[in-house]
Design a protein around this motif. Structure first.
Motif, PDB file in Angstrom:
ATOM      1  N   TYR A 181     -24.723 -32.505 -36.828  1.00  0.00           N
ATOM      2  CA  TYR A 181     -25.984 -32.739 -37.070  1.00  0.00           C
ATOM      3  C   TYR A 181     -26.318 -32.239 -35.509  1.00  0.00           C
ATOM      4  N   GLN A 236     -28.657 -33.783 -31.995  1.00  0.00           N
ATOM      5  CA  GLN A 236     -28.816 -35.101 -30.891  1.00  0.00           C
ATOM      6  C   GLN A 236     -29.549 -34.376 -29.859  1.00  0.00           C
ATOM      7  N   GLY A 263     -30.644 -39.242 -27.954  1.00  0.00           N
ATOM      8  CA  GLY A 263     -29.147 -39.570 -27.965  1.00  0.00           C
ATOM      9  C   GLY A 263     -29.054 -40.088 -29.822  1.00  0.00           C
ATOM     10  N   GLU A 264     -30.250 -39.934 -30.557  1.00  0.00           N
ATOM     11  CA  GLU A 264     -29.689 -39.973 -32.393  1.00  0.00           C
ATOM     12  C   GLU A 264     -29.447 -39.164 -32.566  1.00  0.00           C
ATOM     13  N   MET A 265     -28.382 -39.046 -33.770  1.00  0.00           N
ATOM     14  CA  MET A 265     -27.547 -38.141 -33.800  1.00  0.00           C
ATOM     15  C   MET A 265     -28.726 -37.890 -35.074  1.00  0.00           C
ATOM     16  N   PHE A 320     -29.140 -35.349 -39.163  1.00  0.00           N
ATOM     17  CA  PHE A 320     -28.418 -34.529 -40.009  1.00  0.00           C
ATOM     18  C   PHE A 320     -29.054 -33.313 -40.170  1.00  0.00           C
ATOM     19  N   PHE A 352     -23.651 -31.127 -32.895  1.00  0.00           N
ATOM     20  CA  PHE A 352     -22.119 -30.995 -33.288  1.00  0.00           C
ATOM     21  C   PHE A 352     -21.806 -30.638 -34.321  1.00  0.00           C
ATOM     22  N   LEU A 362     -22.406 -44.336 -25.549  1.00  0.00           N
ATOM     23  CA  LEU A 362     -23.232 -44.680 -26.176  1.00  0.00           C
ATOM     24  C   LEU A 362     -22.728 -45.516 -27.395  1.00  0.00           C
ATOM     25  N   LEU A 379     -23.323 -45.596 -31.512  1.00  0.00           N
ATOM     26  CA  LEU A 379     -24.190 -45.460 -32.189  1.00  0.00           C
ATOM     27  C   LEU A 379     -23.880 -46.081 -33.820  1.00  0.00           C
ATOM     28  N   GLU A 397     -23.945 -38.794 -46.503  1.00  0.00           N
ATOM     29  CA  GLU A 397     -24.955 -38.758 -45.747  1.00  0.00           C
ATOM     30  C   GLU A 397     -24.864 -39.772 -45.156  1.00  0.00           C
ATOM     31  N   GLN A 398     -24.259 -39.731 -43.671  1.00  0.00           N
ATOM     32  CA  GLN A 398     -24.248 -40.637 -42.772  1.00  0.00           C
ATOM     33  C   GLN A 398     -26.061 -40.832 -41.333  1.00  0.00           C
ATOM     34  N   PHE A 416     -28.009 -41.994 -38.263  1.00  0.00           N
ATOM     35  CA  PHE A 416     -27.629 -43.028 -37.521  1.00  0.00           C
ATOM     36  C   PHE A 416     -28.570 -43.370 -37.007  1.00  0.00           C
ATOM     37  N   GLY A 417     -28.525 -44.570 -36.236  1.00  0.00           N
ATOM     38  CA  GLY A 417     -29.580 -45.265 -34.998  1.00  0.00           C
ATOM     39  C   GLY A 417     -29.356 -44.554 -34.308  1.00  0.00           C
ATOM     40  N   PRO A 418     -30.392 -45.281 -32.852  1.00  0.00           N
ATOM     41  CA  PRO A 418     -30.607 -44.631 -31.746  1.00  0.00           C
ATOM     42  C   PRO A 418     -29.818 -44.895 -31.308  1.00  0.00           C
ATOM     43  N   ARG A 445     -27.612 -47.870 -25.243  1.00  0.00           N
ATOM     44  CA  ARG A 445     -26.290 -47.088 -24.517  1.00  0.00           C
ATOM     45  C   ARG A 445     -25.710 -48.560 -23.362  1.00  0.00           C
TER      46      ARG A 445
END
Lengths: 118, 112
Positions: free
Chosen positions: A37, A39, A43-45, A47, A91, B88, B90, B100-101, B103-105, B108
């Motif tokens: 991933y 980042q 902050g958003e991860m 893929f 990551f 943070l 997530l 596959e996952q 993620f959101g933003p 915090r």
């Protein structure tokens, strides 16, 4: 228990050059999957790429490729033709369960900060 | 299609207070996972929910709880906040046919 190790806290690469980010893992499960991933500072991860333990070929996604060496338990990410927008934290992660068990949680390493130099 | 959304974006709380974080998965995704990312570290798994049932739990104290609603959105609750809960948070969603996952933003959270 699963464990992911990223030994490079920071890496620098010249724009348009290739870079390899290291990842080693440890697990007793015969079936597992490895992820990378990205980042950004937002902050958003994001893929990038996935490799299953039984996949015969190394995964590739555009400029990203995963150098999977099962015997050495390594899953290094190779980014070709680096761009300024590639500067971010990267990551490596391993899934802790399977689709059948229903537990699809990820175990992450500590990350590598990549800086692309113009 | 909209991605994973989380609210609020930022939050400041005082030690001992309680907080609720919210997550809406991608349309069609029935699984939601929560992760905590402390500054300088990788995300750590807290919970996974699928079809409103808990499917996995990480090594977090009972102060952390979560639930999933019929529309597959989810809430993460943290009681008796500690300074160490500053992180943070997530949320990630996935289908039951892919590893596959998405993620959101993140939210915090700062605990003072």
């Amino acid at each position: 228990a699963q464990k992911i190790t990223q030994t490079q806290p920071g890496m620098f690469v010249q724009e348009k050059e290739a870079v390899t980010l290291d990842c080693t893992y440890d697990t007793s499960d015969p079936s597992y999957g490895l992820f990378w991933y990205k980042q950004p500072s937002s902050g958003e991860m994001i893929f990038l790429i996935y490799q299953g333990s039984y996949d015969q070929q190394n995964a590739t996604e555009g400029r990203y490729s995963l150098n999977f060496q099962k015997a050495r338990k390594s899953a290094n990410l190779v980014i070709s033709a680096s761009q300024l927008g590639d500067s971010a934290m990267y990551f490596c992660a391993m899934r802790g369960g399977g689709l059948k068990t229903g537990a699809n949680n990820l175990f992450f390493g500590t990350g590598t900060r990549l800086t692309v130099i113009p | 299609d909209a991605g994973v959304t989380q609210s609020p974006t930022h939050l400041i709380k005082t030690r001992g207070q309680q907080v609720t974080l919210r997550c809406s998965p991608i349309s069609g995704h029935k699984s939601v996972s929560w992760y905590q990312q402390v500054l300088g570290q990788g995300p750590q798994f807290i919970f996974q929910y699928y079809e409103k049932e808990e499917r996995g739990r990480g090594n977090f104290p009972d102060r952390f709880s979560a639930r999933q609603f019929p529309n597959y959105s989810s809430e993460l609750n943290v009681n008796a906040l500690l300074l160490g809960d500053s992180a943070l948070y997530l949320c990630a969603s996935s289908t039951d046919r892919s590893y596959e996952q998405y993620f959101g933003p993140g939210t915090r959270l700062t605990v003072t």
